[in-house]
Write a protein that holds these residues in place. Structure first.
Motif, short mmCIF file in Angstrom:
data_model
loop_
_atom_site.label_atom_id
_atom_site.label_comp_id
_atom_site.label_asym_id
_atom_site.label_seq_id
_atom_site.Cartn_x
_atom_site.Cartn_y
_atom_site.Cartn_z
N LEU A 30 36.37 45.28 49.10
CA LEU A 30 37.25 44.70 48.09
C LEU A 30 36.47 43.82 47.13
O LEU A 30 36.67 43.86 45.91
N TYR A 31 35.54 43.04 47.68
CA TYR A 31 34.69 42.21 46.82
C TYR A 31 33.84 43.09 45.90
O TYR A 31 33.68 42.81 44.71
N SER A 32 33.30 44.17 46.47
CA SER A 32 32.49 45.09 45.68
C SER A 32 33.31 45.71 44.55
O SER A 32 32.83 45.81 43.41
N TYR A 33 34.54 46.10 44.85
CA TYR A 33 35.39 46.75 43.84
C TYR A 33 35.76 45.79 42.72
O TYR A 33 35.64 46.13 41.54
N THR A 34 36.21 44.58 43.06
CA THR A 34 36.61 43.62 42.02
C THR A 34 35.42 43.16 41.19
O THR A 34 35.53 42.96 39.97
N THR B 237 43.45 40.90 33.03
CA THR B 237 43.75 40.48 34.40
C THR B 237 45.19 40.01 34.57
O THR B 237 45.85 40.31 35.56
N ILE B 238 45.69 39.27 33.59
CA ILE B 238 47.02 38.66 33.72
C ILE B 238 48.15 39.60 33.32
O ILE B 238 49.20 39.68 33.99
N THR C 263 44.67 39.85 41.60
CA THR C 263 44.62 38.92 40.46
C THR C 263 43.81 37.67 40.77
O THR C 263 43.01 37.21 39.95
N THR C 264 43.99 37.11 41.94
CA THR C 264 43.29 35.87 42.30
C THR C 264 41.78 36.06 42.28
O THR C 264 41.04 35.25 41.70
N LEU D 180 39.11 34.32 39.53
CA LEU D 180 37.97 33.52 39.97
C LEU D 180 36.66 34.03 39.37
O LEU D 180 35.79 33.24 38.98
N GLN D 181 36.55 35.34 39.27
CA GLN D 181 35.31 35.92 38.77
C GLN D 181 35.16 35.80 37.26
O GLN D 181 34.14 36.19 36.69
#
Length: 490
Positions: free
Chosen positions: A51-55, A114-115, A122-123, A127-128
């Protein structure tokens, strides 16, 4: 050292010393995941890592546009002006102002996306957004252009240590993924901001009325297209994996394997970052012979370090992965074997593309080569990922990078001897093959554990350098003589 006119000269700056600074940081970069990855892979699990990799692959597209080509362009332009503080001041502030404008536009687009448009994760994505701000804060190119790698390395070392401490103190279970992402983004931003303390030493305050930031737009855009292709290899693979396989698990496999291979690659490309400002300086002074001499040294270094690292990673992958990642990462060893091929291939293209074509103001040739590779990567991903999943993405990356390297050699074939470049590899290739055979034998004898892997790395490395010593390799002799001189050994 400064002259009476306030200009900084670089006669005392050593390529070897700068390389030591740069590679020391790269080794720390290599050690850091060796410390943190086993912990994170068990705490965040394969789907959390995926999930981290994808976002992060999504925000990478916006970072790509925000950065334009300012990193390589800024490094090159500053290297031309090492002895002219007045012009350097003007150039620095113009490039930095252009970067700030670009980041502001991309940040606004990212927040809207994003919004209001993309309603998943979204969170994590918000953050990124800090990673986008970090692009404007990153002025490492100023110090690199001035060949001040010690300052950059020192700053990076401090923040790497803080980074390691943060992971073990703050991340305890899968639910801490948000904390992990926030921490990584904040750390990156603070790390980039810390460089600004050095700015007054190299440039003066700007006269904003005289600045023309958009005068650099065309040149940075020329370097932007290669950045697009690079992002395709680092982000598109992950995005396509998720969209085609409909699972973050394949992303988790691919992320862990690509992370290790790229970290090993940094040891090879570390010399390139040091060579760029020196080659740029020689080019600005029309010292063509010195430019070519440095390039052939770079090619020899790629073979010297790239081949043993490639074959070494292949030989240790199956012993290393089970204890390092834990259970649930069964595909990683085979992915490492495939992605290890990127080490010498990207090392060669780094010499031609970054060290030569960019510094000699022929980024259009670099652009053509990476565009060809980008198209190839996309097509190969579409063909291979549906059937081979993460294996397909890895194979596509290797073939695409190989295509880029071949095309770049074709472009410079009349200026650099391709035959000479590959003839430099003979001893290193032979020694690396013998090392790989030995590692394969050890892998059958030793069970996967940290001690076994350390034995394999030590034995493989010792065998490689012993073979080079017996073959009387000139680069190894030069390194030994340099060490003897530093230690005052007769």
């Amino acid at each position: 050292m400064k002259t009476k006119s306030g200009k900084i000269t670089n006669n005392s700056k050593s390529l070897k010393l700068n390389y030591i600074y740069n590679v020391s940081y790269q080794i720390l970069t290599l050690i850091t995941p060796l410390i943190t990855t086993p912990y994170l892979s068990r705490v965040l699990k394969v789907d959390g890592i995926g999930l981290y990799s994808y976002t992060s692959s999504i925000v990478a597209y916006f970072i790509m546009v925000a950065a334009l080509g300012t990193l390589n362009y800024g490094n090159r332009e500053i290297s031309y002006l090492q002895s002219d503080r007045k012009k350097r001041t003007q150039t620095f502030w113009e490039i930095e102002l252009l970067s700030i404008i670009s980041v502001a536009v991309c940040l606004a687009a990212y927040l809207i996306f994003t919004i209001f448009i993309y309603h998943e994760h979204t969170t994590l994505l918000l953050l990124q957004a800090m990673c986008l701000v970090s692009v404007a804060a990153d002025i490492a190119w100023l110090l690199q252009g001035m060949e001040e790698f010690g300052k950059v390395a020192g700053r990076n070392v401090i923040f790497k240590i803080i980074n390691i401490a943060f992971i073990f103190i703050a991340i305890h279970n899968k639910d801490d993924l948000v904390i992990y992402v926030a921490g990584m983004c904040i750390m990156e931003l603070l790390s980039n901001l810390s460089i600004w303390f050095y700015v007054p030493k190299y440039v003066d305050r700007p006269d904003f009325k005289k600045l023309h930031p958009f005068s650099h737009l065309r040149a940075t855009i020329a370097l932007f297209i290669p950045t697009v292709a690079t992002t395709i290899y680092t982000a598109m693979d992950k995005t396509m994996l998720n969209q085609i396989t409909h699972t973050t698990i394949e992303n988790g496999y691919y992320e862990q394997a690509s992370k290790i291979s790229k970290m090993v690659l940094t040891i090879v490309t570390a010399l390139g970052a040091v060579m760029v400002p020196r080659i740029g300086k020689y080019f600005s002074e029309n010292r063509t012979k010195e430019v070519k001499d440095l390039l052939y040294k770079s090619f020899r270094f790629v073979w010297f370090m790239g081949l043993p690292l490639c074959f070494g990673l292949m030989g240790t992958a199956h012993n290393f992965s089970p204890w390092f990642y834990g259970s649930g990462y069964d595909k990683v060893p085979n992915l490492l074997i495939i992605l290890a091929l990127l080490i010498p291939v990207i090392g060669l293209s780094n010499v031609i593309g970054i060290q030569y074509l960019i510094t000699t103001r022929r980024e259009n040739l670099l652009t053509r080569s990476v565009c060809i590779g980008a198209v190839a990567n996309f097509v190969l991903n579409m063909i291979m990922i549906p059937f081979l999943h993460s294996y397909g993405a890895a194979i596509a990356s290797v073939i695409s990078e190989l295509i880029i390297t071949i095309v770049q050699f074709w472009y410079v074939r009349k200026e650099l001897s391709v035959k000479t470049v590959f003839s430099l590899s003979t001893k290193y290739f032979a020694a690396s093959i013998v090392m790989l055979i030995a590692l394969i034998g050890l892998n059958y004898i030793l069970k996967p554990c940290i001690i076994s892997t350390l034995i394999m790395i030590t034995a493989g490395g010792a065998l490689y350098f012993i073979l080079l010593f017996l073959l009387k390799d000139s680069m190894l002799d030069e390194i030994i003589n340099t060490v003897k001189a530093k230690l005052h050994i007769n």
